[in-house]
Write an enzyme that holds these catalytic residues in place. Structure first.
Site, PDB file in Angstrom:
ATOM      1  CB  THR A 166      33.885  42.770  44.728  1.00  0.00           C
ATOM      2  OG1 THR A 166      34.301  41.510  44.206  1.00  0.00           O
ATOM      3  CG2 THR A 166      33.249  42.581  46.090  1.00  0.00           C
ATOM      4  CB  ALA A 167      35.264  46.714  41.313  1.00  0.00           C
TER       5      ALA A 167
ATOM      6  CE  LYS B 195      29.561  39.464  38.469  1.00  0.00           C
ATOM      7  NZ  LYS B 195      30.907  39.318  37.945  1.00  0.00           N
TER       8      LYS B 195
ATOM      9  N   GLY C 141      25.880  38.422  37.344  1.00  0.00           N
ATOM     10  CA  GLY C 141      25.474  39.447  38.309  1.00  0.00           C
ATOM     11  C   GLY C 141      23.984  39.709  38.226  1.00  0.00           C
TER      12      GLY C 141
ATOM     13  CB  THR D 212      28.074  55.878  38.272  1.00  0.00           C
ATOM     14  OG1 THR D 212      28.896  56.392  39.329  1.00  0.00           O
ATOM     15  CG2 THR D 212      26.705  56.503  38.353  1.00  0.00           C
TER      16      THR D 212
ATOM     17  CD  GLU E 176      32.937  51.883  47.325  1.00  0.00           C
ATOM     18  OE1 GLU E 176      33.263  52.787  46.535  1.00  0.00           O
ATOM     19  OE2 GLU E 176      33.627  50.867  47.541  1.00  0.00           O
TER      20      GLU E 176
ATOM     21  CB  CYS F 177      36.104  54.020  44.179  1.00  0.00           C
ATOM     22  SG  CYS F 177      36.258  53.381  45.812  1.00  0.00           S
TER      23      CYS F 177
ATOM     24  CD  GLU G 223      35.337  56.305  39.153  1.00  0.00           C
ATOM     25  OE1 GLU G 223      34.479  55.542  38.653  1.00  0.00           O
ATOM     26  OE2 GLU G 223      35.724  56.198  40.331  1.00  0.00           O
TER      27      GLU G 223
ATOM     28  CB  ALA H  66      38.861  55.417  53.887  1.00  0.00           C
TER      29      ALA H  66
HETATM   30  C1  UN1 Z   1      37.779  51.183  46.417  1.00  0.00           C
HETATM   31  O1  UN1 Z   1      38.567  51.751  45.663  1.00  0.00           O
HETATM   32  O2  UN1 Z   1      36.754  50.592  45.974  1.00  0.00           O
HETATM   33  O3  UN1 Z   1      39.977  54.290  50.921  1.00  0.00           O
HETATM   34  C2  UN1 Z   1      37.993  51.039  47.872  1.00  0.00           C
HETATM   35  C3  UN1 Z   1      40.657  53.569  50.192  1.00  0.00           C
HETATM   36  C4  UN1 Z   1      40.617  52.083  50.440  1.00  0.00           C
HETATM   37  C5  UN1 Z   1      39.423  51.472  49.820  1.00  0.00           C
HETATM   38  C6  UN1 Z   1      39.141  51.840  48.407  1.00  0.00           C
HETATM   39  N1  UN1 Z   1      40.605  51.865  51.855  1.00  0.00           N
HETATM   40  O4  UN1 Z   1      41.356  54.009  49.292  1.00  0.00           O
END
Ligand code: UN1
Length: 509
Positions: free
Chosen positions: A157-158, A183, A223, A241, A261, A295, A395, A459
């Site tokens: 994860t970030a 991780k 990782g 990416t 993702e 993101c 980005e 989201a």
């Molecule tokens: C992310 O930035 O990796 O839709 C996730 C959104 C959040 C999740 C973002 N529910 O902005």
């Protein structure tokens, strides 16, 4: 600043970063967790060494068989308890997220709410891991497909969603019968340690063995141990990416599965039929929320020429109202960037915008003075650009909003929107049904998320989350994303006394 919270979450400020559950150990490098809020050290974590990693995998191999044998609704019960505990700890964990990562306290709470929501969702799914029944072409035969756990799911994860993305993956992976190894980003290790403690306590209280949820910490090297390890059938990775490409290549080489993702370059299209009040609120939250480090952050605003000047003026006005500072102070709209490296990336992007012919409308800069000692506070920027500029194609994880003008009908705006390599989130602001439907149609937005009269970020967990092209193609959280965490098996049972072959083949002895 958050001593009490750390105590409530069971975290020592000097701690080991490897855990198989209740057992904590580590013999790797030291990671220091700095708060971008005030630049202070929050804690010191010993990262995982290769030896620690091997130990985690050994324990995991034993645990995976035990966990897979537990009925899915019973696994769901454990995830239900996790959701309950998170409800109780929401303010405390939300505060740690805010302090270690730098997002506003409101957004920290929102992130924990996403964890709670995915737990609720996963509990329901634990009773709905449905396969199909299929009519066999042979008499006296029964055919169906069923889903089995994959075994071990590796989660990378970030820093920007230091707890929620783990929960999206873990809640589903666990109810599907997998054990998880996480991780987290080395920039937010304490958030990860807090989550591991919470789940480990629940597993212990339910007398479940070590290894159902493990944590390893460290840099990209740690990782790589996971991605190259064929004992881990699925790697779910969130990040840039560039990182995702590395993960994809390493996992593909061993024919493992990935759920990626990755980066977004999300746009809102504003048509002449847009509700401008909604547009401004949606855009500003999308662009400056989490200091532009989601993101799903809004990076591009594609505005019709007939309303362009009006939108530009309103946005500049709105940006003047923004208050930047300590994210734990609810008066502030925007907190710091994650660290001074991120500040440098933001400054480089600003230089490139001008070099490449863009025009800065709302000036950027690094804030200094009282309250800004960490050096991570910047001002949000609006730049007038053309979509094809190299910098616009990238980005940049910072609050930089690109204003782009379009003329002609909505198809032109959609072309601009799709004309980047990423494909995560997109939105259109319009009260015109035709424009909205064209945007949502097969030749409309090419993103994994396409919204109407909502911004690009924020989201809900109930939908599948992820995107196309350079975003990596993975889907997490809601809808039927659970299927990624399972292997499908087709079963055919013959309950007759003869052995007819499929396709009508005769093979008599
Ligand atoms: C992310 O930035 O990796 O839709 C996730 C959104 C959040 C999740 C973002 N529910 O902005």
């Amino acid at each position: 600043m958050i001593k009490n919270e750390l105590r409530t979450l069971g975290i020592d400020t000097v701690t080991d970063g490897t855990s198989t559950g209740c057992k904590w150990f580590a013999s790797g490098e030291q990671i220091i967790s700095f708060s971008p809020v005030d630049g202070k050290t929050i804690g010191q974590v010993t990262a995982s060494s290769r030896k620690d990693y091997n130990k985690v995998l050994e324990v995991a191999e034993t645990a995976k068989k035990i966990w897979a044998d537990i009925p899915a609704p019973k696994r769901g019960e454990i995830v239900r308890q996790l959701g309950d505990k998170l409800r109780e700890l929401k303010p405390v964990l939300g505060k740690l997220v805010s302090y270690e990562m730098g997002k506003s306290y409101q957004e920290g709470l929102g992130e924990v709410q996403e964890m709670i929501d995915i737990c609720d969702f996963a509990v329901g799914i634990s009773r709905q891991l449905y396969g199909n029944t299929i009519h066999s072409e042979r008499p006296g035969h029964r055919m169906y497909d069923q889903y089995h756990p994959l075994g071990i799911v590796g989660i990378i994860t970030a820093f920007n969603f230091p707890v929620a993305v783990w929960a999206w993956n873990s809640a589903l992976a666990l109810i599907c019968g997998n054990i998880v190894i996480w991780k987290p980003s080395e920039k937010t290790p304490l958030c990860a340690i807090a989550c591991q403690h919470i789940l480990a306590d629940i597993l212990k209280a339910n007398k479940l063995p070590e290894g159902i949820s493990s944590l390893i910490t460290g840099d990209a090297e740690v990782g790589r141990w996971m991605t190259a390890d064929s004992r881990i059938p699925l790697i779910s990775a969130t990040g840039s990416t560039r990182m995702g490409r590395q993960v994809a290549m390493t996992v593909a080489e061993r024919l493992g599965k990935t759920l990626l993702e990755l980066g977004g370059n999300n746009a809102i299209i504003v048509t002449p039929n847009a509700d401008l009040k909604m547009t401004i609120i949606g855009t500003v939250f999308g662009a400056v929320g989490t200091a532009g480090q989601r993101c799903t952050s809004t990076r591009r605003l594609i505005v019709h020429e007939s309303i362009y000047d009006q939108v530009r003026k309103s946005l500049i006005e709105a940006y003047k109202q923004l208050k930047i500072g300590d994210p734990l102070d609810t008066q502030h709209h925007m907190g710091p960037l994650i660290d001074t490296d991120a500040v440098q990336i933001y400054l480089n992007a600003l230089a490139k915008i001008e070099e490449q012919g863009g025009k800065i409308l709302v000036e950027g800069g690094v804030l200094e003075g009282a309250g800004y000692e960490s050096g991570c506070y910047v001002t949000p920027v609006i730049a007038e650009v053309e979509n094809h500029l190299d910098i616009v194609q990238e980005e940049t994880f910072a609050p930089i909003l690109y204003l782009i003008k379009y003329s002609g009908d909505v198809h032109h705006a959609i072309d601009l929107q799709n004309n980047v390599s990423q494909g995560l989130s997109s939105a259109i602001m319009t009260t015109n049904l035709r424009e909205a439907e064209v945007f949502l149609s097969q030749n409309g937005s090419d993103c994994g998320i396409a919204n109407v009269n909502i911004g690009t970020s924020g989201a809900e967990i109930g939908g599948a989350f992820g995107g196309e092209k350079d975003t990596g193609g993975g889907r997490e959280s809601g809808s039927d994303a659970w299927k990624v965490y399972m292997r499908r098996q087709t079963n055919t049972i013959n309950y007759t006394t003869s052995l007819p072959l499929a396709q009508g083949i005769k093979f008599d002895l």
